[in-house]
Design an enzyme around this catalytic site. Structure first.
Site, mmCIF file in Angstrom:
data_model
loop_
_atom_site.group_PDB
_atom_site.id
_atom_site.type_symbol
_atom_site.label_atom_id
_atom_site.label_comp_id
_atom_site.label_asym_id
_atom_site.label_seq_id
_atom_site.Cartn_x
_atom_site.Cartn_y
_atom_site.Cartn_z
ATOM 1 N N GLY A 1 -4.437 -4.114 -3.550
ATOM 2 C CA GLY A 1 -5.797 -3.191 -3.993
ATOM 3 C C GLY A 1 -4.754 -1.728 -3.962
ATOM 4 O O GLY A 1 -4.234 -1.407 -3.643
ATOM 5 N N HIS A 2 -4.954 -1.572 -5.912
ATOM 6 C CA HIS A 2 -4.015 -0.452 -6.574
ATOM 7 C C HIS A 2 -5.168 0.887 -6.569
ATOM 8 O O HIS A 2 -5.489 0.708 -7.397
ATOM 9 C CB HIS A 2 -3.005 -0.962 -7.490
ATOM 10 C CG HIS A 2 -1.714 -2.130 -7.506
ATOM 11 N ND1 HIS A 2 -1.620 -2.913 -8.286
ATOM 12 C CD2 HIS A 2 -1.693 -2.693 -5.712
ATOM 13 C CE1 HIS A 2 -1.150 -3.286 -6.736
ATOM 14 N NE2 HIS A 2 -0.647 -3.062 -6.333
ATOM 15 N N LYS B 1 1.418 1.949 -4.397
ATOM 16 C CA LYS B 1 2.597 1.438 -6.009
ATOM 17 C C LYS B 1 1.282 2.161 -7.215
ATOM 18 O O LYS B 1 1.978 2.299 -8.408
ATOM 19 C CB LYS B 1 2.697 0.695 -6.193
ATOM 20 C CG LYS B 1 3.676 -0.269 -5.364
ATOM 21 C CD LYS B 1 3.404 -1.871 -5.473
ATOM 22 C CE LYS B 1 1.895 -2.418 -4.745
ATOM 23 N NZ LYS B 1 1.796 -2.241 -3.070
ATOM 24 N N GLN C 1 1.817 -5.690 -3.456
ATOM 25 C CA GLN C 1 2.873 -6.199 -1.430
ATOM 26 C C GLN C 1 3.369 -5.031 -1.699
ATOM 27 O O GLN C 1 3.735 -4.418 -2.501
ATOM 28 C CB GLN C 1 2.682 -7.745 -1.287
ATOM 29 C CG GLN C 1 1.229 -7.971 -1.245
ATOM 30 C CD GLN C 1 0.985 -8.317 -2.657
ATOM 31 O OE1 GLN C 1 0.819 -9.789 -3.834
ATOM 32 N NE2 GLN C 1 0.055 -8.499 -2.393
ATOM 33 N N ASP D 1 0.589 -1.483 -0.008
ATOM 34 C CA ASP D 1 0.262 0.267 0.237
ATOM 35 C C ASP D 1 0.598 1.100 -0.077
ATOM 36 O O ASP D 1 0.285 2.427 0.490
ATOM 37 C CB ASP D 1 -1.170 0.508 1.126
ATOM 38 C CG ASP D 1 -2.236 -1.019 1.007
ATOM 39 O OD1 ASP D 1 -1.864 -1.200 0.696
ATOM 40 O OD2 ASP D 1 -3.065 -1.674 2.183
HETATM 41 P P1 GDP Z 1 -0.609 0.478 -3.645
HETATM 42 O O1 GDP Z 1 -1.453 -0.770 -2.952
HETATM 43 O O2 GDP Z 1 0.481 0.638 -2.783
HETATM 44 O O3 GDP Z 1 -1.018 0.799 -5.047
HETATM 45 O O4 GDP Z 1 -1.613 1.637 -2.951
HETATM 46 P P2 GDP Z 1 -2.945 1.146 -2.070
HETATM 47 O O5 GDP Z 1 -3.826 2.264 -2.981
HETATM 48 O O6 GDP Z 1 -3.772 0.428 -1.237
HETATM 49 O O7 GDP Z 1 -2.775 2.775 -0.815
HETATM 50 C C1 GDP Z 1 -2.696 3.839 -0.987
HETATM 51 C C2 GDP Z 1 -2.898 5.505 -0.749
HETATM 52 O O8 GDP Z 1 -2.775 6.071 -0.414
HETATM 53 C C3 GDP Z 1 -4.936 5.571 -1.988
HETATM 54 O O9 GDP Z 1 -5.305 5.838 -1.433
HETATM 55 C C4 GDP Z 1 -4.001 5.896 -2.545
HETATM 56 O O10 GDP Z 1 -4.846 6.942 -3.400
HETATM 57 C C5 GDP Z 1 -3.550 7.118 -1.724
HETATM 58 N N1 GDP Z 1 -2.484 7.776 -2.727
HETATM 59 C C6 GDP Z 1 -1.227 7.691 -2.595
HETATM 60 N N2 GDP Z 1 -0.143 8.770 -3.068
HETATM 61 C C7 GDP Z 1 -0.555 9.468 -2.134
HETATM 62 C C8 GDP Z 1 -0.203 10.899 -1.768
HETATM 63 O O11 GDP Z 1 1.014 10.772 -1.870
HETATM 64 N N3 GDP Z 1 -0.629 11.465 -0.660
HETATM 65 C C9 GDP Z 1 -2.434 11.139 -0.454
HETATM 66 N N4 GDP Z 1 -2.646 11.810 0.940
HETATM 67 N N5 GDP Z 1 -2.428 9.880 -0.836
HETATM 68 C C10 GDP Z 1 -2.500 9.508 -1.098
HETATM 69 P P1 IMO Z 2 -1.054 -3.848 -2.501
HETATM 70 O O1 IMO Z 2 -0.864 -4.563 -3.625
HETATM 71 C C1 IMO Z 2 -0.876 -4.549 1.709
HETATM 72 C C2 IMO Z 2 -0.956 -8.666 3.404
HETATM 73 C C3 IMO Z 2 -2.380 -9.150 3.941
HETATM 74 C C4 IMO Z 2 -1.754 -10.253 5.104
HETATM 75 C C5 IMO Z 2 -0.274 -10.414 4.434
HETATM 76 C C6 IMO Z 2 -1.113 -12.045 3.739
HETATM 77 O O2 IMO Z 2 -1.984 -3.726 -1.839
HETATM 78 O O3 IMO Z 2 0.082 -3.547 -1.592
HETATM 79 P P2 IMO Z 2 -2.404 -12.789 2.186
HETATM 80 O O4 IMO Z 2 -3.863 -12.253 1.643
HETATM 81 O O5 IMO Z 2 -1.522 -12.466 0.718
HETATM 82 O O6 IMO Z 2 -1.978 -14.351 2.282
HETATM 83 O O7 IMO Z 2 -2.169 -12.200 3.257
HETATM 84 O O8 IMO Z 2 -0.250 -9.998 3.811
HETATM 85 N N1 IMO Z 2 -0.659 -8.322 2.627
HETATM 86 C C7 IMO Z 2 -1.025 -7.218 2.026
HETATM 87 N N2 IMO Z 2 -1.489 -5.670 2.589
HETATM 88 N N3 IMO Z 2 -1.252 -4.112 0.400
HETATM 89 C C8 IMO Z 2 -0.985 -5.525 0.069
HETATM 90 O O9 IMO Z 2 -1.394 -5.721 -2.054
HETATM 91 C C9 IMO Z 2 -1.613 -6.772 0.151
HETATM 92 N N4 IMO Z 2 -1.494 -8.349 -0.137
HETATM 93 C C10 IMO Z 2 -1.489 -9.436 1.316
HETATM 94 O O10 IMO Z 2 -2.946 -7.881 4.757
HETATM 95 O O11 IMO Z 2 -1.660 -9.658 6.071
HETATM 96 MG MG MG Z 3 -2.846 -1.946 -1.917
#
Ligand code: GDP
Ligand code: IMO
Ligand code: MG
Length: 405
Positions: free
Chosen positions: A41-42, A17, A222, A14
């Site tokens: 979840g991107h 990416k 991840q 998270d």
């Molecule tokens: P990912 O899994 O690495 O793609 O990241 P996620 O989407 O799960 O989580 C990142 C969260 O932070 C999302 O809600 C994005 O919209 C938000 N986000 C990404 N970059 C920034 C930033 O620079 N500032 C803020 N406030 N939010 C951001």
């Molecule tokens: P993105 O791509 C954050 C974590 C789960 C758990 C562990 C194992 O959005 O960054 P799993 O279901 O993969 O067997 O769970 O990994 N986990 C993540 N945490 N971002 C993710 O993906 C994750 N995908 C799995 O919360 O701790």
């Molecule tokens: Mg994510």
């Protein structure tokens, strides 16, 4: 010669990416996922519209960019189908620009049940998406792969045999009711269209693209600290989230990766169980969670929050041969009076360096020199400590709230 770039997370996922991949995809020919599944979840935000992708590469919003799901990904056909339909309804085309490797292992409904009942005992805090059990079957050489949908007769036999095995586990170890093999078979065949439309040979397709000098972006899911080998085992996911995963997850040699961008938040978060030395349980932690809107993009679970851990970050940079750092969510620190970073451990306890907060708005800033001086000093300290420069800084969730240096 075009350049191929890997983007991956340096923390527990998270890191942002999706946002960065989308931002860079404009001028990229192909974006590929190489590991993980719909546990990811991107999030992408463009013109106020939010899109959360779980399986489809984050280049999909750019019409001229092709997208590939590589063999290293474990594939839930129902989740993929839903995601495609959702995007198509928004006017996004998949024709001739979306591909899936025939060697992707499938996530079956039995994997999801197993994941959920196993986690009740093992308490990893998985996403409950069947990821671990699906990778277990892949390594155990029992998996059903996307290409198997090309021969329904033998597919049926393979599914019958696998479901029988899963049911033995469910009934004897987890005291759970068995699944019906016919139902599992029908559930898979329901999505045969995905096989017929998008199934390709990943190494062969990659080879063609590389030969034709296409620019390729590899999208990690991840993060490094969740890697099956190098993460905080056993509190990890079941795939290779580090740079090495690209080669095996797509069928190309490592020399085709030219640039490796490692992403870190300006602080740290973690979802699920497992060690997190710089975790905060106080007011500062709640402020990060609130301002950063730290809820999982896949499960909606609250993310644990803490300070940036430079010891772990430096290790992650080394493990992935990171060439460029990307720091996201800088704006989330805007209202912090004091900011800390862990620079050492003393008897297992983090030792911090303190920074005065900049107490000014960085949200939406797109030029480095426009950042408050204290924010620039914070970034410079991180760069010097980890010996890697930050070529991208993110100052908000939207595509254009980005500093490219
Ligand atoms: P990912 O899994 O690495 O793609 O990241 P996620 O989407 O799960 O989580 C990142 C969260 O932070 C999302 O809600 C994005 O919209 C938000 N986000 C990404 N970059 C920034 C930033 O620079 N500032 C803020 N406030 N939010 C951001
Ligand atoms: P993105 O791509 C954050 C974590 C789960 C758990 C562990 C194992 O959005 O960054 P799993 O279901 O993969 O067997 O769970 O990994 N986990 C993540 N945490 N971002 C993710 O993906 C994750 N995908 C799995 O919360 O701790
Ligand atoms: Mg994510």
């Amino acid at each position: 010669m075009s350049e191929n770039t890997l983007i991956l997370g340096l923390q527990w996922g998270d890191e942002g990416k999706g946002k960065i991949v989308d931002n860079l995809s404009e001028s990229i020919d192909v974006v590929c996922r190489f590991q993980g599944g719909h546990n990811a979840g991107h999030t992408i935000k463009v013109n106020g519209q939010k899109t959360v992708l779980h399986l489809i590469p984050s280049g999909i919003l750019h019409n001229n960019t092709k997208c590939l799901i590589g063999n290293g990904v474990v594939l839930a056909l129902d989740a993929l189908y839903k995601e495609i339909k959702h995007l198509q309804a928004k006017g996004i085309s998949f024709k001739d620009r979306f591909f899936i490797s025939s060697a992707c292992s499938l996530i079956l409904p039995t994997h999801i049940t197993l994941d959920i009942v196993k986690d009740k005992k093992e308490s990893i805090g998985t996403t409950g998406r069947g990821i671990g059990p699906a990778y277990e079957d892949k390594i155990g050489r029992r998996a059903i792969r996307l290409g198997d949908l090309g021969d329904l007769k033998s597919l049926k036999e393979k599914i019958y045999s696998l479901v029988k095995y899963h049911n033995r586990l469910l009934e004897n170890i987890y005291q759970h009711k068995p699944h019906d093999a016919d139902e599992v078979f029908n559930e898979v065949v329901k999505y045969k269209e995905l096989h017929d439309k998008y199934c390709i040979d990943s190494p062969q397709t990659m080879h063609q693209w590389i030969k034709n000098d296409k620019s390729i972006l590899f999208e990690g899911a991840q993060g490094t600290l969740l890697d099956i080998d190098h993460g905080t085992y056993p509190y990890v996911t079941s795939s290779s989230t580090t740079a090495g995963g690209v080669s095996t997850g797509l069928g190309i040699g490592p020399k085709f990766i030219d640039k490796i961008i490692g992403i870190t938040k300006a602080y740290t978060t973690r979802v699920g169980e497992g060690p997190f030395p710089t975790e905060l349980h106080d007011e500062s932690g709640s402020m990060l969670a609130q301002k950063g809107n730290e809820f999982g993009a896949t499960t909606g679970r609250p993310r644990r929050c803490g300070w940036l851990d430079l010891v772990l970050l430096k290790k992650a940079i080394f493990m992935n041969s990171v060439t460029d750092l990307c720091i996201t969510k800088l704006d989330v620190l805007d209202e912090m009076q004091e900011i800390k970073v862990c620079t050492n451990y003393h008897n297992g306890v983090p030792v911090y360096k303190n920074f005065e907060g900049w107490l000014a708005k960085t949200e939406g800033i797109t030029t480095f020199s426009d950042l408050p001086e204290k924010a620039r000093l914070y970034i410079q300290f991180v760069e010097e400590f980890v010996e890697c420069s930050a070529s991208i800084i993110s100052t908000g969730p939207s595509r254009n709230q980005t500093i490219l240096r």
